[in-house]
Each structure stands twice: as C-alpha cells, then as structure tokens.
Enzyme design. Structure first.
Site, PDB file in Angstrom:
ATOM      1  N   LYS A   9       0.854  -1.205   0.000  1.00 31.83           N
ATOM      2  CA  LYS A   9       0.000   0.000   0.000  1.00 31.83           C
ATOM      3  C   LYS A   9       0.880   1.241   0.000  1.00 31.83           C
ATOM      4  O   LYS A   9       1.512   1.565   0.998  1.00 31.83           O
ATOM      5  CB  LYS A   9      -0.910   0.042   1.228  1.00 31.83           C
ATOM      6  N   GLY A  50       6.506   5.990   8.134  1.00 34.25           N
ATOM      7  CA  GLY A  50       5.579   7.123   8.173  1.00 34.25           C
ATOM      8  C   GLY A  50       5.716   7.882   9.475  1.00 34.25           C
ATOM      9  O   GLY A  50       6.752   7.796  10.147  1.00 34.25           O
ATOM     10  N   GLY A  56       2.483   5.217  13.136  1.00 32.84           N
ATOM     11  CA  GLY A  56       3.325   4.061  13.477  1.00 32.84           C
ATOM     12  C   GLY A  56       2.880   3.391  14.766  1.00 32.84           C
ATOM     13  O   GLY A  56       2.842   2.165  14.859  1.00 32.84           O
ATOM     14  N   GLU A  92       9.655   2.604  10.770  1.00 36.80           N
ATOM     15  CA  GLU A  92      10.642   3.675  10.561  1.00 36.80           C
ATOM     16  C   GLU A  92       9.832   4.961  10.599  1.00 36.80           C
ATOM     17  O   GLU A  92       9.055   5.242   9.686  1.00 36.80           O
ATOM     18  CB  GLU A  92      11.357   3.464   9.231  1.00 36.80           C
ATOM     19  N   CYS A 142      13.051  11.833   6.346  1.00 33.28           N
ATOM     20  CA  CYS A 142      13.143  11.396   7.750  1.00 33.28           C
ATOM     21  C   CYS A 142      14.490  11.804   8.308  1.00 33.28           C
ATOM     22  O   CYS A 142      14.651  11.985   9.511  1.00 33.28           O
ATOM     23  CB  CYS A 142      13.042   9.888   7.854  1.00 33.28           C
ATOM     24  N   GLU A 149       8.801  16.916  14.995  1.00 35.44           N
ATOM     25  CA  GLU A 149       9.158  16.787  13.586  1.00 35.44           C
ATOM     26  C   GLU A 149       8.260  17.694  12.745  1.00 35.44           C
ATOM     27  O   GLU A 149       7.040  17.642  12.852  1.00 35.44           O
ATOM     28  CB  GLU A 149       8.998  15.339  13.125  1.00 35.44           C
TER      29      GLU A 149
HETATM   30  C1  UN1 Z   1      13.686   8.798   4.245  1.00 35.46           C
HETATM   31  O1  UN1 Z   1      13.689  10.001   4.383  1.00 35.46           O
HETATM   32  O2  UN1 Z   1      12.738   8.102   4.681  1.00 35.46           O
HETATM   33  O3  UN1 Z   1      19.556   9.073   3.829  1.00 35.46           O
HETATM   34  C2  UN1 Z   1      14.724   8.030   3.517  1.00 35.46           C
HETATM   35  C3  UN1 Z   1      18.749   9.632   3.080  1.00 35.46           C
HETATM   36  C4  UN1 Z   1      18.119   8.832   1.971  1.00 35.46           C
HETATM   37  C5  UN1 Z   1      16.966   8.029   2.472  1.00 35.46           C
HETATM   38  C6  UN1 Z   1      15.951   8.820   3.224  1.00 35.46           C
HETATM   39  N1  UN1 Z   1      19.123   7.969   1.409  1.00 35.46           N
HETATM   40  O4  UN1 Z   1      18.460  10.803   3.217  1.00 35.46           O
END
Ligand code: UN1
Length: 491
Positions: A173, A226, A231, A248, A282, A382
C-alpha cells in the site's frame, strides 16, 4: 485522464465500489492520474492472491528470485530519467533528487538481489557426537508493506526488494500522494517476470486500506514507514495478531558544528541537509547546534546562502528547492512556523508561503530559519518541511546533551576537524546513523537504515540487516549417530 486499478493476482483491477482519487503534481496543481480507492474487500482479495502464491514463491530458488529482482533493477536503469521525472512530478523534489530517488532504488535492488545467493544461516558444533547443527532462513509468509510519499520509488524498493528476495509474498500500500510512482514500480516488477500473486498493490487511504492490511490475520508481518502517531497505531493494531512489525518513523535530526569545524563545508552540508527535498526526509537536518565560539560567523554565512537558494519549479535543473508535497503538508508546516513565532523563536529568514507567478499553482514555502532555544516545540517536534532551528551551545557536552534531548533518534551529524571529538560523538549521539563532516541525509543502501528511541522499534532497513525484517530463523539438528542421544542429560 488515465485511471489505474489495483494490481491483484497479476491483473490490474478496479475496486468493487468504483471510487477513485486523484494524484496531483504539487508544483502545478495538475492532476496526473486517477487511482482506485481501495477498501477491505480489495485488501482481502490481495491477501488471498498473496497467500496462494506463497508456497511456490517460497520454493522458487532464492538465486532465481534474485535474478528477477536484478532484471527489475536493469529496467529501472533503462527508465531512470523517465522515472526520475515521474518522482519529481508526483512528489515535488527537484529533478536531480528525483533521479537520485530512482538511483537509490536501483542500488538497493541490485544489492539485495545478491542476497538470493547468500541468505546466510550459521553452522555450528553440537554437544553430542555425530550430530550437526545449523540455522536456515525462511520467509515469513504474506507481508504488508506500507510506504511513504517522500521517497516514492526508493523506500518501496527497500521493502519490496528485501521481502521478495527472502521468499515472502507482498500486499503493498503506497501513500495516497504518490500512487503513480508505486504503479510504475509494480509494472516494472511485473515486466521483470515476477509470478502472479507474489506482489499485489492496493491503493487508498490508511484507514480504508492500511488498517485492513495491518489487521488481516493472514498477514504475518508489516513494514511501515511514516509518522510516529500512525506508526504507534500500526504497532498496537498488529500486536493482537503478534505480528512482526518493522517501523521507521519520525525524527529531529541534529547537526553539530564545533569551533574547529570547516565552516564553509558545514554550511554546504546544512543547505543540502535542511532544504534538500524541501526538508521532507526522515533524515532531514532540522536542528543546527553551533558552538558559541563560531556561532555568529556560521549563522551569518548560513543566512546569506539560504537567502540565495532558488525556490521554483522542480523540473528546472537550476532550482534548489521545490514545492512541499501537497496542501496538507503546506498547512502543517505553516502551522509550525506560527508555533515558532508564538513561542518566541526569532525568525531569521523565510517563514512564508510563496505567492505570485508559478507559486500560486503549487505548494511552495520559503526556506525558513529560526534562532531558537532548545526546548521550544519547533526544536523537538518533527516538522517535515524546509524549517530549520539554529541553537547555540556552550561546548561539546552541551551540544550533545541538546542533540540527544528529543524523543527521536534517526540521524545526526558533527562537523569537527578533531578526531577525538569525532569519535566521542560517534559514541555519544543517540541515533541509528551518525555522520562526521557530512549532513544528516544521504545514507547509502548497503548500510543499515533505522533509528533508536521513538524513531522505530529496533528494525533496520537496507544493508544485510534488511532481510532480518522479512525472515524467520529456524534451528536445525541433524543426528547421524543412529541412536537416541539426549542433550543436557547424556554425559
Ligand atoms: C527517508 O527520508 O525516509 O539518507 C529516507 C537519506 C536517503 C533516504 C531517506 N538515502 O536521506
């Protein structure tokens, strides 16, 4: 307008209720395509197909599974430019990063396809004579992969690649903001020769599609990337079924600049880390913690360079920062900018939604810097946008204390020329990833990716660790003595 259905049991279908949703270009507001609004019934069909395909896929030799993945990677290579453009159109990241997203998927799929010839277990000794002990890895079964919009090709590829090479079948999904990228990815796997039912795609919302995936008792593991509140919900809903869950989630990544740092290098790192992907990673640098002895100089240079960033249409190669991914994102980020102002942080640049010309059609926010005091909400929560907090620290100890004093722990960075300080920081910073003299973004796929504290639940993606999420370990004892031997009892 092109309309896409779900992909179930090797067929592109339509949802039973016939409803659709739009995917839009966040830079222009134009609708790209229509997608099926999935629901419980679609998920049930997808799970059925995945369950039926599982026994054969499990028995299909792992190196052959790897070969199919490798073919998928080579198709991605051939289509890299078109796919990169698609990422940019649907998600809004600038075109160089759109291609980077695709490259990250290629890198990982190529890497993990080799796991088909490894999937190592262990062999070991036995406490009894004429007995042999080993472990083997087995797939878990039908797994659910729920992916975010910010890396719409790369992150699904991490999950699908690791799940498939390990012999699982998948219900996938994607985020509702980026179903077109997900569809393109599934088409590639189909073209690469994945047998029907092994990978199934259901598009739609978290409530209508995500929830049934997490709750279906036939789905044995869920991998989710997400926000932290979603999460938590995934984790608690999956707990009833005692499922394996890989999470994550959010972060609040710090970048420390020590007084001996190469300041110009650090500034380049901040610009990329904080404003790359319009801050929607992230791993984005969202806090810069500067040693007081180089604070004024660093801040001055940082402001000058940030004001010079070009915000614009992301397909134009000279643009540095594209739009944020949609109206909800824009609203949430602007709300945080407001929170920052209200709690007394000093707005040093940006802070506005862009207006006029092209920006009226899309969702653009000026790169924003606040001078903040640690503890304010904008330094803890965040934001997931182009908003950076700059915080002053008295020295190394205080910088690390501030860096660690948040609920998250994905990525961190320190700029210093001193090897002792660098090694201390590697040990002291409470994150799953630490960079020295590089920004908090840019992880490479052959190393594990994931965080500590509320960033996740200990799972790691990418690297060899990726297969841990999708395999069971079985212990095997082979007795070739021809007699009953009793472990722990026999002398
Ligand atoms: C993400 O933001 O979920 O290290 C992944 C990084 C990328 C991956 C980010 N290679 O910024």
């Amino acid at each position: 307008m092109k309309e896409y259905g779900h992909y179930i049991n090797g067929n592109w279908t339509k949802p039973e209720n016939g409803q659709t949703f739009e995917s839009k270009d966040p830079a222009t507001g134009l609708t790209l395509a229509l997608f099926s609004k999935g629901g419980k019934t679609d998920v049930a069909h997808a799970v059925e197909a995945a369950e039926e395909a599982f026994p054969r896929w499990k028995r299909y030799p792992a190196p052959k599974r790897g070969e199919i993945l490798l073919r998928a990677a080579s198709i991605m290579r051939e289509r890299k430019d078109a796919l990169g453009e698609l990422v940019t159109k649907e998600m809004g990241k600038v075109i160089a990063e759109g291609r980077g997203d695709v490259q990250e998927a290629i890198d990982f799929i190529e890497y993990i396809s080799g796991e088909g010839r490894r999937l190592f277990g262990e062999t070991t000794t036995s406490e009894l004579p004429d007995k042999f002990c080993m472990t083997i890895r087995q797939p878990i079964g039908v797994v659910g992969c729920i992916t975010p919009w910010n890396f719409p090709i790369a992150v699904p590829s991490w999950k699908l690649g690791a799940a498939l090479v390990s012999g699982n079948t998948v219900v996938f999904k994607p985020a509702t903001l980026t179903p077109l990228c997900a569809t393109a990815l599934v088409e590639i796997f189909e073209e690469a020769g994945l047998p029907k039912g092994v990978l199934n795609l259901v598009t739609g919302s978290g409530e209508e599609v995500g929830k049934p995936i997490v709750e279906d008792p036939r789905i044995k593991a869920v991998s989710f990337t997400g926000g932290v509140s979603a999460g938590r919900e995934v984790y608690s809903r999956a707990s009833g079924g005692l499922k394996r869950v890989g999470l994550e989630l959010g972060s609040k990544n710090p970048l420390i600049i020590m007084d001996d740092a190469n300041i110009d290098l650090a500034i380049e790192g901040i610009l990329f880390g904080a404003f790359g992907t319009a801050g929607q990673r992230c791993t984005a640098t969202s806090r810069v913690i500067i040693h007081e002895r180089c604070y004024d100089e660093t801040l001055g240079k940082l402001l000058e360079k940030t004001k010079a960033l070009r915000v614009g249409l992301p397909l134009e190669p000279s643009v540095d920062v594209g739009p944020v991914c949609g109206e909800d994102q824009q609203r949430k980020i602007l709300k945080y900018i407001d929170v920052g102002k209200k709690e007394g942080a000093k707005l040093l640049c940006g802070g506005q939604k862009m207006t006029g010309g092209f920006s009226d059609e899309g969702f653009f926010i000026q790169p924003t810097i606040f001078e903040a005091v640690h503890g304010m909400r904008i330094t803890r929560e965040e934001i997931f946008g182009p908003v950076l907090s700059v915080i002053r620290a008295g020295g190394y100890e205080q910088a690390v204390e501030i860096a660690n004093d948040v609920e998250y722990g994905l990525s961190s960075s320190i700029y210093t020329q001193d090897i002792t300080t660098a090694y201390r920081a590697i040990h002291d910073l409470e994150t799953g990833i630490t960079y020295v003299n590089a920004p908090t973004i840019g992880a490479e796929v052959h190393l594990p990716f994931g965080g500590v504290k509320n960033t996740g639940n200990g799972a790691r993606e990418a690297g060899t660790a990726a297969i841990e999420e999708f395999t069971e370990i079985k212990a095997v004892f082979i007795d070739y003595s021809g007699r009953l031997q009793k472990a722990q009892i026999q002398e």
